[in-house]
Motif scaffolding. Structure first.
Motif, mmCIF file in Angstrom:
data_model
loop_
_atom_site.group_PDB
_atom_site.id
_atom_site.type_symbol
_atom_site.label_atom_id
_atom_site.label_comp_id
_atom_site.label_asym_id
_atom_site.label_seq_id
_atom_site.Cartn_x
_atom_site.Cartn_y
_atom_site.Cartn_z
ATOM 1 N N ASN A 55 14.179 -0.177 0.438
ATOM 2 C CA ASN A 55 12.837 -0.732 0.247
ATOM 3 C C ASN A 55 12.775 -1.397 -1.115
ATOM 4 O OD1 ASN A 55 11.653 0.177 2.701
ATOM 5 N ND2 ASN A 55 11.538 2.221 1.829
ATOM 6 N N VAL A 56 12.112 -2.549 -1.186
ATOM 7 C CA VAL A 56 12.014 -3.307 -2.429
ATOM 8 C C VAL A 56 10.548 -3.479 -2.799
ATOM 9 C CG1 VAL A 56 12.524 -5.524 -3.530
ATOM 10 C CG2 VAL A 56 14.152 -4.536 -1.910
ATOM 11 N N ASP A 57 10.244 -3.330 -4.081
ATOM 12 C CA ASP A 57 8.917 -3.603 -4.633
ATOM 13 C C ASP A 57 9.062 -4.760 -5.610
ATOM 14 O OD1 ASP A 57 8.253 -1.300 -3.278
ATOM 15 O OD2 ASP A 57 7.811 -0.117 -5.055
ATOM 16 N N ILE A 58 8.165 -5.749 -5.512
ATOM 17 C CA ILE A 58 8.178 -6.901 -6.406
ATOM 18 C C ILE A 58 6.778 -7.075 -6.987
ATOM 19 C CG2 ILE A 58 8.570 -9.390 -6.617
ATOM 20 C CD1 ILE A 58 10.394 -9.175 -4.146
ATOM 21 N N ARG A 59 6.710 -7.290 -8.303
ATOM 22 C CA ARG A 59 5.442 -7.500 -9.007
ATOM 23 C C ARG A 59 5.432 -8.843 -9.711
ATOM 24 N NH1 ARG A 59 5.022 -1.993 -12.654
ATOM 25 N NH2 ARG A 59 4.609 -0.577 -10.936
ATOM 26 N N LYS A 63 1.012 -12.109 -18.541
ATOM 27 C CA LYS A 63 1.417 -11.837 -19.922
ATOM 28 C C LYS A 63 0.575 -10.725 -20.537
ATOM 29 C CE LYS A 63 1.964 -14.010 -24.411
ATOM 30 N NZ LYS A 63 1.921 -15.281 -25.152
ATOM 31 N N GLY A 64 1.254 -9.718 -21.081
ATOM 32 C CA GLY A 64 0.594 -8.638 -21.804
ATOM 33 C C GLY A 64 -0.062 -7.578 -20.941
ATOM 34 N N ASP A 65 -0.066 -7.711 -19.646
ATOM 35 C CA ASP A 65 -0.717 -6.745 -18.763
ATOM 36 C C ASP A 65 0.221 -5.570 -18.510
ATOM 37 O OD1 ASP A 65 -2.064 -5.370 -16.665
ATOM 38 O OD2 ASP A 65 -2.996 -7.234 -16.046
ATOM 39 N N THR A 66 -0.301 -4.359 -18.528
ATOM 40 C CA THR A 66 0.523 -3.174 -18.314
ATOM 41 C C THR A 66 -0.009 -2.293 -17.181
ATOM 42 O OG1 THR A 66 -0.736 -1.958 -19.991
ATOM 43 C CG2 THR A 66 1.258 -3.096 -20.734
ATOM 44 N N THR A 67 -0.853 -2.846 -16.315
ATOM 45 C CA THR A 67 -1.470 -2.025 -15.272
ATOM 46 C C THR A 67 -0.576 -1.752 -14.078
ATOM 47 O OG1 THR A 67 -2.557 -3.964 -14.337
ATOM 48 C CG2 THR A 67 -3.832 -2.648 -15.904
ATOM 49 N N GLY A 68 0.609 -2.351 -14.026
ATOM 50 C CA GLY A 68 1.626 -1.974 -13.046
ATOM 51 C C GLY A 68 1.336 -2.305 -11.610
ATOM 52 N N ALA A 69 1.177 -1.280 -10.787
ATOM 53 C CA ALA A 69 1.142 -1.432 -9.323
ATOM 54 C C ALA A 69 0.060 -2.383 -8.835
ATOM 55 C CB ALA A 69 0.976 -0.070 -8.664
ATOM 56 N N SER A 70 -0.966 -2.644 -9.633
ATOM 57 C CA SER A 70 -2.020 -3.559 -9.192
ATOM 58 C C SER A 70 -1.504 -4.985 -9.040
ATOM 59 C CB SER A 70 -3.202 -3.536 -10.164
ATOM 60 O OG SER A 70 -2.827 -4.056 -11.422
ATOM 61 N N ASN A 72 1.561 -5.695 -7.527
ATOM 62 C CA ASN A 72 2.594 -5.756 -6.487
ATOM 63 C C ASN A 72 2.272 -6.859 -5.481
ATOM 64 O OD1 ASN A 72 3.722 -3.571 -7.727
ATOM 65 N ND2 ASN A 72 3.840 -2.317 -5.898
ATOM 66 N N ILE A 73 3.267 -7.724 -5.221
ATOM 67 C CA ILE A 73 3.113 -8.703 -4.149
ATOM 68 C C ILE A 73 3.880 -8.245 -2.910
ATOM 69 C CG2 ILE A 73 2.584 -10.650 -5.643
ATOM 70 C CD1 ILE A 73 5.517 -11.568 -5.260
ATOM 71 N N PHE A 74 4.870 -7.373 -3.109
ATOM 72 C CA PHE A 74 5.575 -6.707 -2.015
ATOM 73 C C PHE A 74 5.721 -5.248 -2.401
ATOM 74 C CE2 PHE A 74 6.910 -11.103 -1.583
ATOM 75 C CZ PHE A 74 6.654 -11.312 -0.238
ATOM 76 N N ASP A 75 5.220 -4.358 -1.551
ATOM 77 C CA ASP A 75 5.267 -2.929 -1.807
ATOM 78 C C ASP A 75 6.038 -2.285 -0.664
ATOM 79 O OD1 ASP A 75 4.548 -0.641 -3.343
ATOM 80 O OD2 ASP A 75 3.035 -0.158 -1.828
ATOM 81 N N THR A 76 7.139 -1.637 -0.979
ATOM 82 C CA THR A 76 8.052 -1.047 0.010
ATOM 83 C C THR A 76 8.425 -2.053 1.112
ATOM 84 O OG1 THR A 76 6.260 0.029 1.259
ATOM 85 C CG2 THR A 76 7.340 1.335 -0.447
#
Length: 118
Positions: A55-59, A63-70, A72-76
């Motif tokens: 499974n691949v996750d792509i975000r 710039k400068g944002d650290t909120t992570g999972a929000s 994701n354009i592909f999740d699992t």
């Protein structure tokens, strides 16, 4: 503005997020003027090379944002054994924006193709 069509990034993915491509910063002093570097992502290719599903996750991270999972354009995103997938996202990025990715195994390669505008 000059356009350069190229491989923007490629890596063997790991199980933790890693930067695959980051749009370059402005060149020059802090108050430099001129065009802001940009990139257009034409395609992302994922290739499972280990003979097992992954499974691949792509975000896409601004710039400068650290909120992570929000971001994701592909999740699992599922890849079968020895499968290659081509994604054509048409994403536009600006200075400091980046694409990060990870996989559930260490046998997935990622390639990002597109244009840089400077």
């Amino acid at each position: 503005m000059a356009e350069f069509i190229r491989i923007l990034g490629h890596k063997a993915l790991t199980t933790g997020y890693t930067d695959i491509y980051v749009v370059a910063d402005l060149i020059g002093p802090d108050n430099a003027t001129g065009p802001i570097p940009q990139a257009v992502i034409g395609s992302i290719i994922l290739c499972e090379t280990g003979g097992a599903s992954s499974n691949v996750d792509i975000r896409v991270v601004p710039k400068g944002d650290t909120t992570g999972a929000s971001h994701n354009i592909f999740d699992t995103f599922a890849l079968s054994s020895n499968q290659t997938k081509i994604i054509s996202p048409g994403i536009t990025l600006s200075t400091g924006d980046k694409i990060e990715a990870k996989a559930s195994t260490t046998a997935v390669n990622i390639f990002i193709f597109g244009s840089e505008l400077t």
